[in-house]
Scaffold this motif. Structure first.
Motif, PDB file in Angstrom:
ATOM      1  N   PHE A  82       0.819  -1.620   0.092  1.00 50.64           N
ATOM      2  CA  PHE A  82       0.019  -0.074   0.048  1.00 50.64           C
ATOM      3  C   PHE A  82       0.633   1.473   0.206  1.00 50.64           C
ATOM      4  N   VAL A  83       2.264   1.151   0.422  1.00 45.82           N
ATOM      5  CA  VAL A  83       2.984   2.054   0.595  1.00 45.82           C
ATOM      6  C   VAL A  83       3.548   3.051  -1.049  1.00 45.82           C
ATOM      7  N   PRO A  84       3.702   2.329  -2.227  1.00 45.83           N
ATOM      8  CA  PRO A  84       4.197   2.690  -2.564  1.00 45.83           C
ATOM      9  C   PRO A  84       2.765   3.343  -3.491  1.00 45.83           C
ATOM     10  N   VAL A  85       1.254   2.804  -3.272  1.00 45.75           N
ATOM     11  CA  VAL A  85       0.544   3.166  -3.667  1.00 45.75           C
ATOM     12  C   VAL A  85      -0.010   4.210  -3.041  1.00 45.75           C
ATOM     13  N   ALA A  86       0.151   4.420  -2.287  1.00 46.39           N
ATOM     14  CA  ALA A  86      -0.593   6.000  -1.569  1.00 46.39           C
ATOM     15  C   ALA A  86       0.651   7.306  -2.072  1.00 46.39           C
ATOM     16  N   ILE A  87       1.414   7.004  -2.303  1.00 43.09           N
ATOM     17  CA  ILE A  87       2.710   7.985  -2.715  1.00 43.09           C
ATOM     18  C   ILE A  87       2.429   7.836  -3.899  1.00 43.09           C
ATOM     19  N   SER A  88       1.777   7.187  -5.240  1.00 41.74           N
ATOM     20  CA  SER A  88       1.366   8.123  -6.638  1.00 41.74           C
ATOM     21  C   SER A  88       0.275   8.855  -6.425  1.00 41.74           C
ATOM     22  N   LEU A  89      -1.003   8.458  -5.678  1.00 42.97           N
ATOM     23  CA  LEU A  89      -1.878   9.801  -5.309  1.00 42.97           C
ATOM     24  C   LEU A  89      -1.467  11.062  -4.946  1.00 42.97           C
ATOM     25  N   VAL A  90      -0.225  11.600  -4.951  1.00 40.69           N
ATOM     26  CA  VAL A  90       0.436  12.840  -4.833  1.00 40.69           C
ATOM     27  C   VAL A  90       1.025  13.423  -6.015  1.00 40.69           C
ATOM     28  N   PHE A  91       1.075  11.947  -7.191  1.00 40.64           N
ATOM     29  CA  PHE A  91       1.178  12.961  -8.563  1.00 40.64           C
ATOM     30  C   PHE A  91      -0.443  12.768  -9.715  1.00 40.64           C
ATOM     31  N   ALA A  92      -1.222  11.834  -8.947  1.00 43.00           N
ATOM     32  CA  ALA A  92      -2.423  12.244  -9.962  1.00 43.00           C
ATOM     33  C   ALA A  92      -2.951  13.621  -9.843  1.00 43.00           C
ATOM     34  N   ASN A  93      -2.545  14.469 -11.434  1.00 43.08           N
ATOM     35  CA  ASN A  93      -3.050  15.771 -11.174  1.00 43.08           C
ATOM     36  C   ASN A  93      -4.001  15.859 -12.119  1.00 43.08           C
ATOM     37  N   THR A  94      -4.928  14.642 -12.818  1.00 44.63           N
ATOM     38  CA  THR A  94      -5.979  15.088 -13.899  1.00 44.63           C
ATOM     39  C   THR A  94      -7.018  13.673 -13.387  1.00 44.63           C
ATOM     40  N   ILE A  95      -8.517  14.479 -13.649  1.00 50.47           N
ATOM     41  CA  ILE A  95      -9.449  13.225 -12.998  1.00 50.47           C
ATOM     42  C   ILE A  95      -9.011  12.057 -13.423  1.00 50.47           C
ATOM     43  N   GLY A  96      -8.295  11.680 -15.240  1.00 51.22           N
ATOM     44  CA  GLY A  96      -7.612  10.333 -15.008  1.00 51.22           C
ATOM     45  C   GLY A  96      -6.331   9.839 -14.768  1.00 51.22           C
ATOM     46  N   ALA A  97      -6.024  10.553 -14.059  1.00 50.42           N
ATOM     47  CA  ALA A  97      -4.735   9.899 -12.852  1.00 50.42           C
ATOM     48  C   ALA A  97      -5.712   9.859 -11.631  1.00 50.42           C
ATOM     49  N   LEU A  98      -6.001  10.425 -11.548  1.00 50.98           N
ATOM     50  CA  LEU A  98      -6.572  10.551 -10.203  1.00 50.98           C
ATOM     51  C   LEU A  98      -7.878   8.241 -10.350  1.00 50.98           C
ATOM     52  N   VAL A  99      -8.315   8.653 -11.336  1.00 48.72           N
ATOM     53  CA  VAL A  99      -9.151   7.178 -11.500  1.00 48.72           C
ATOM     54  C   VAL A  99      -7.949   5.689 -11.539  1.00 48.72           C
ATOM     55  N   ILE A 100      -7.230   6.555 -12.432  1.00 48.59           N
ATOM     56  CA  ILE A 100      -6.289   5.043 -12.345  1.00 48.59           C
ATOM     57  C   ILE A 100      -5.551   5.128 -10.683  1.00 48.59           C
TER      58      ILE A 100
END
Length: 415
Positions: A82-100
């Motif tokens: 879960f640790v790296p997945v949580a960090i990846s949300l920092v870089f989700a700056n569009t709705i599409g990226a947030l969906v992924i």
């Protein structure tokens, strides 16, 4: 119960991990979508659908993993992933990226949730202790519901919403360390030929062939239909109806959590005579009252009072629902049956996401949420006759795999 190091380790791990998780969901994901990325109802539903589909996949395999490897291992490795997945949300700056990234969040997070939900029978064989352990675990979750959103509100206001996802990663790592020394008891293991898919099918087959399990799981699914509507629309209720800022999501959900804690305390102290189908059905029906109070006005002051009131109802319901399922599950299938329950909850959560945006567009966000609450009361009323019938034959019998449920067998006259 708190003196038991195994119980203490699971409860503390659950609390710490969920502090970050609740902050990440209620302020992080919801807040980033609605307030930072200015999501429409359809876009917010897409984000929640990604989480729901991933959670459905995770729940499908989680039960098999729990029965095969025990819940401790599932929680340990799940928290680390879960640790790296949580960090990846920092870089989700569009709705599409947030969906992924939200999809990945659900994929790795759901097995942890299912494993924790399955943990109590791995810590005791005593029915009275089982209810109390479920209450402690649920209480830890609800305590995190108080602390997490508040922490998220503080971080969002002081640093920015992305700081919440860093917190989530840190709390998951700590949760893994806390679960490491826990030693669950050895459980009976059934022999299943054909590997993981066959084990998964056996879980569904056993669950659907036993009346009590069918009742509790289908009844619980109705509540997730309600929660699905709120997942898609609640942040928009705050933004468009109440006219608040992002931090309010965190503060109100923290207040909501106070009600959850009180409800869990009440649930863990219910006498055995009230741990039954009728009590659970009545409590589920009361969710309608909670919804009407919570979203029935456009006044933040009313919402602030209604939040803990509804929280008490859910706090009583959730551990009672879990305990009733576990009491009717054989040791070797606890994980898979809890996995089936989680699959049902995710399906119930997903279905409204397909229609909630259209309903909100046609009738309004607030009106759609209100109707969803009324529907829960209707479902509870429909389940009431079956609840009464089950409680008339309440002797807890857990048939081994391969045998029919005695509750499904016809009774002779006079019995």
């Amino acid at each position: 119960m708190w003196s038991d190091p195994g119980v203490r380790g699971v409860v503390l791990a659950r609390f710490v991990s969920r502090v970050g998780g609740e902050a990440a969901f209620f302020v992080g994901v919801w807040g980033k979508a609605a307030f930072v990325l200015d999501a429409t109802p359809g876009e917010l539903a897409a984000v929640m659908a990604a989480l729901g589909v991933a959670s459905l996949i995770g729940a499908s395999v989680a039960g098999v993993l729990v029965d095969r490897f025990n819940p401790r291992r599932v929680v340990l490795f799940g928290e680390l992933l879960f640790v790296p997945v949580a960090i990846s949300l920092v870089f989700a700056n569009t709705i599409g990226a947030l969906v992924i990234t939200t999809f990945l969040l659900g994929l790795v997070g759901t097995p942890v949730f299912t494993a924790v939900a399955s943990f109590a029978p791995f810590l005791t064989q005593d029915e009275r202790k089982l209810a109390k352990i479920n209450g402690l675990i649920e209480g830890a979750s609800w305590s995190a519901f108080v602390v997490g959103p508040a922490a998220g509100a503080i971080l969002a206001g002081a640093i920015g919403v992305d700081a919440i996802f860093v917190l989530d990663a840190v709390t998951s790592a700590i949760g893994a360390l806390l679960i490491l020394p826990v030693r669950p008891r050895e459980m009976a293991r059934g022999k299943t030929a054909g590997g993981g898919l066959a084990e998964l099918r056996d879980g569904f087959r056993y669950t659907y062939s036993h009346r009590r399990l069918r009742f509790y799981i289908w009844l619980g699914s109705s509540v997730w239909l309600l929660f699905g509507n709120f997942s898609a629309l609640e942040p928009l209720f705050y933004r468009d109806v109440l006219g608040t800022e992002i931090e309010t999501l965190g503060w109100i959900n923290s207040i909501f959590g106070l009600g959850l804690i009180l409800g869990t305390w009440i649930s863990s102290r219910l006498p055995a005579s009230l741990r039954n189908a009728r009590t659970l059905t009545a409590i589920i029906g009361l969710n309608a009252v909670g919804v009407l109070a919570y979203v029935g006005t456009d006044m933040l002051s009313v919402v602030t009072v209604a939040a803990p009131f509804w929280g008490v109802i859910i706090g009583i319901m959730a551990p009672l629902h879990r305990t009733m399922i576990q009491l009717n599950s054989p040791d070797e299938m606890v994980g898979r049956i809890m996995g089936v329950n989680h699959v049902h909850s995710e399906v119930g959560h997903l279905i409204p996401l397909a229609i909630a945006p259209s309903l909100a567009g046609a009738f309004g966000v607030q009106q759609t949420l209100l109707v969803s609450g009324v529907m829960v009361a209707v479902v509870a009323a429909l389940f009431w006759p079956a609840a009464v019938q089950l409680d008339r034959t309440r002797g807890v019998e857990v048939p081994p795999p391969g045998l029919p449920d005695p509750a499904d067998q016809p009774k002779s006259v006079g019995h």
